[in-house]
Design a protein around this motif. Structure first.
Motif: not given
Ligand code: NAP
Length: 290
Positions: A6-11, A31-34, A53-59, A95-97, A124-126, A144-146
């Protein structure tokens, strides 16, 4: 093995497409994760053995204005994935942060260190991490980071764009972390998932993935301009002035120090990820536009 990403179009998702060719890849259009209920139903129907799952709200800054949406995507959706994984007996890789930490440490964060996020995104990530850990037992949460990549939006591309627009810019020099190349993260995930049937596979739980060396956003920017100029990607290097976080107010607070100590147990299982400086040179060689 039936793998769902999930999150196939992200980095990271874009790099996973290159290394996990047999997997099924879902984007926001699939599928909308919301909507956690729809997500859970869709995953149960798909019956994967591994969910990545590599989809996330990353803004990070926008999350301060949209805490409800960020919570739905970063906490409720992982909870739904964990429930589905538990029912299917599937492995969940999530993936988390580094932003689950407050940044007050004076040494690199271990995966067992206390968390204390200081912004909405981190909280939210926590929330997602806690939900996964309480619902299913077969999971790897990889912090992971940055992240940077030739795919998607990131700091490297922003700096290149600014270099084309300005003669000089100010960049924060009092936040430390470790940049991570999305291609390396995808390779690590691919390797871990391929070893899952191995008796010595990575223990379930939370692990940190990062390479080195530690840097600041200012030093990262300088390295981007050095390499991009040397490779003829930008016509001139802008003058970069180091500034403090206080001089660059943002909607979201950021940890002063979010260096992750790569989990030793992870390093026993996979090749250590390369220095980001090397990956930056390579990534800039592949970049199509910014
Ligand atoms: N970026 C970083 O610096 C960083 C640092 C540490 C940890 N992480 C974590 O690492 C993971 C991967 O990060 P990344 O940089 O690869 O992320 P990214 O490039 O921002 O990609 C995230 C993906 O999630 C998708 N997405 C967002 N909302 C969605 C929704 N409601 N329904 C379906 N899909 C949705 C996006 O879809 P669209 O393409 O349609 O928008 C996007 O493709 C995330 O868990 C992130 O929290 C990131």
């Amino acid at each position: 093995m039936k793998i769902l990403v999930l999150g196939a179009n992200g980095q990271v998702g874009s790099h996973l497409r290159l290394v996990l060719r047999e997997a099924t890849f879902w984007t926001r259009q699939d599928v909308d994760l919301a909507c956690a209920a729809e997500l859970e139903k869709a995953v149960l129907t798909a019956q994967p053995e591994v969910i990545i799952n590599v989809a996330a709200y990353t803004a990070v800054d926008r999350a301060e204005q949209e805490p409800g949406l960020a919570w739905a995507i970063n906490a409720e959706a992982p909870a739904a994935l964990a429930r589905a994984a538990d029912r299917l007996g599937a492995l969940l890789v999530h993936l988390s942060t580094d932003y689950v930490f407050d940044g007050n440490s004076r040494r690199p964060y271990e995966s067992t260190d206390s968390v204390n996020p200081i912004n909405v995104y981190g909280r939210t990530k926590l929330g997602g991490e806690l939900a996964i850990a309480s619902v299913c037992s077969r999971y790897w949460i990889l912090r992971t980071s940055w992240i940077f990549s030739e795919h998607g939006a990131n700091f490297v591309k922003t700096m290149l764009r600014l270099a084309n627009e300005r003669d000089s810019l100010n960049v924060v020099d009092d936040q430390s972390g470790i940049p991570s190349y999305a291609g390396d993260l995808a390779s690590v995930i691919c390797e871990l998932v391929s070893d899952i049937d191995d008796a010595h596979s990575l223990p379930f739980g939370i692990h940190h993935i990062s390479g080195g060396p530690t840097t600041t956003w200012y030093e990262f920017a300088q390295e981007i301009f050095r390499s991009a100029y040397a490779q003829g990607i930008i016509a001139r290097k802008p003058l970069v002035t180091p500034i403090t976080t206080a001089e660059y107010p943002t909607a979201a607070k950021r940890p002063r120090y979010s260096v992750l100590a790569s989990s030793e147990v992870l390093e026993e299982h996979v090749v250590t990820i390369a220095d980001w400086t090397k990956r930056l040179d390579e990534m800039l060689g592949k970049i199509q536009g910014f």
